[in-house]
Write an enzyme that holds these catalytic residues in place. Structure first.
Site, mmCIF file in Angstrom:
data_model
loop_
_atom_site.group_PDB
_atom_site.id
_atom_site.type_symbol
_atom_site.label_atom_id
_atom_site.label_comp_id
_atom_site.label_asym_id
_atom_site.label_seq_id
_atom_site.Cartn_x
_atom_site.Cartn_y
_atom_site.Cartn_z
ATOM 1 N N ILE A 61 39.672 -89.847 1.731
ATOM 2 C CA ILE A 61 39.558 -91.276 2.162
ATOM 3 C C ILE A 61 38.003 -91.411 2.597
ATOM 4 O O ILE A 61 37.372 -90.693 3.256
ATOM 5 C CB ILE A 61 40.430 -91.687 3.303
ATOM 6 C CG1 ILE A 61 40.364 -93.432 3.160
ATOM 7 C CG2 ILE A 61 40.406 -91.257 4.584
ATOM 8 C CD1 ILE A 61 41.428 -94.098 3.910
ATOM 9 N N CYS A 62 37.226 -92.388 2.302
ATOM 10 C CA CYS A 62 36.045 -92.807 2.967
ATOM 11 C C CYS A 62 36.209 -94.276 3.623
ATOM 12 O O CYS A 62 36.988 -94.696 3.930
ATOM 13 C CB CYS A 62 34.911 -92.527 1.680
ATOM 14 S SG CYS A 62 34.899 -93.534 0.441
ATOM 15 N N GLN A 63 35.130 -94.967 3.410
ATOM 16 C CA GLN A 63 34.843 -96.428 3.645
ATOM 17 C C GLN A 63 35.533 -97.324 2.705
ATOM 18 O O GLN A 63 36.202 -98.023 3.003
ATOM 19 C CB GLN A 63 33.444 -96.745 4.226
ATOM 20 C CG GLN A 63 33.525 -97.965 4.747
ATOM 21 C CD GLN A 63 34.082 -98.261 5.997
ATOM 22 O OE1 GLN A 63 34.433 -97.378 6.720
ATOM 23 N NE2 GLN A 63 34.899 -99.622 6.188
ATOM 24 N N THR A 89 39.022 -96.756 4.074
ATOM 25 C CA THR A 89 39.254 -97.115 5.588
ATOM 26 C C THR A 89 38.963 -98.733 5.872
ATOM 27 O O THR A 89 39.696 -99.150 6.479
ATOM 28 C CB THR A 89 38.531 -96.193 6.584
ATOM 29 O OG1 THR A 89 38.650 -94.737 6.106
ATOM 30 C CG2 THR A 89 38.823 -96.657 8.120
#
Length: 105
Positions: A61-63, A89
């Site tokens: 996961i990232c932004q 996120t």
């Protein structure tokens, strides 16, 4: 190309003990992340493979989903079972899901 999954699929996986890899920068991670996430910034993933379990699915996961897909594609090329979380996120927080602020697990 790595498979993309939804934040709802991630939430279910976290409930079942999934290994979540957050590849954002340290300040982004500290500002809030999904529960039980392990932080390894995208640019350091190749040097940190020993910290990533090879025997279970990795949920990256990232932004928003761009960096996680880059990391997932790299890890998949190394032989990992990996998925990228679409929406990242940002979407997780926008959906009102639980956010953690503790250090990396």
């Amino acid at each position: 190309m790595a498979q993309e999954v939804t934040i709802d699929e991630l939430e279910s996986a976290i409930d079942n003990g999934a290994f979540v890899l957050d590849v954002r920068e340290a300040d982004e991670f500290q500002a809030g992340h999904v529960p039980n996430a392990r932080h390894i910034a995208l640019n350091t993933v190749p040097d940190q493979l020993a910290l990533i379990p090879a025997d279970s699915r990795i949920w990256v996961i990232c932004q928003a989903g761009g960096r996680s897909m880059k990391a997932a594609n790299f890890l998949e090329a190394q032989g990992y079972d990996v998925v990228s979380v679409a929406g990242g996120t940002g979407q997780w927080i926008a959906a009102g899901k639980k956010v953690s602020f503790e250090e990396s697990v």
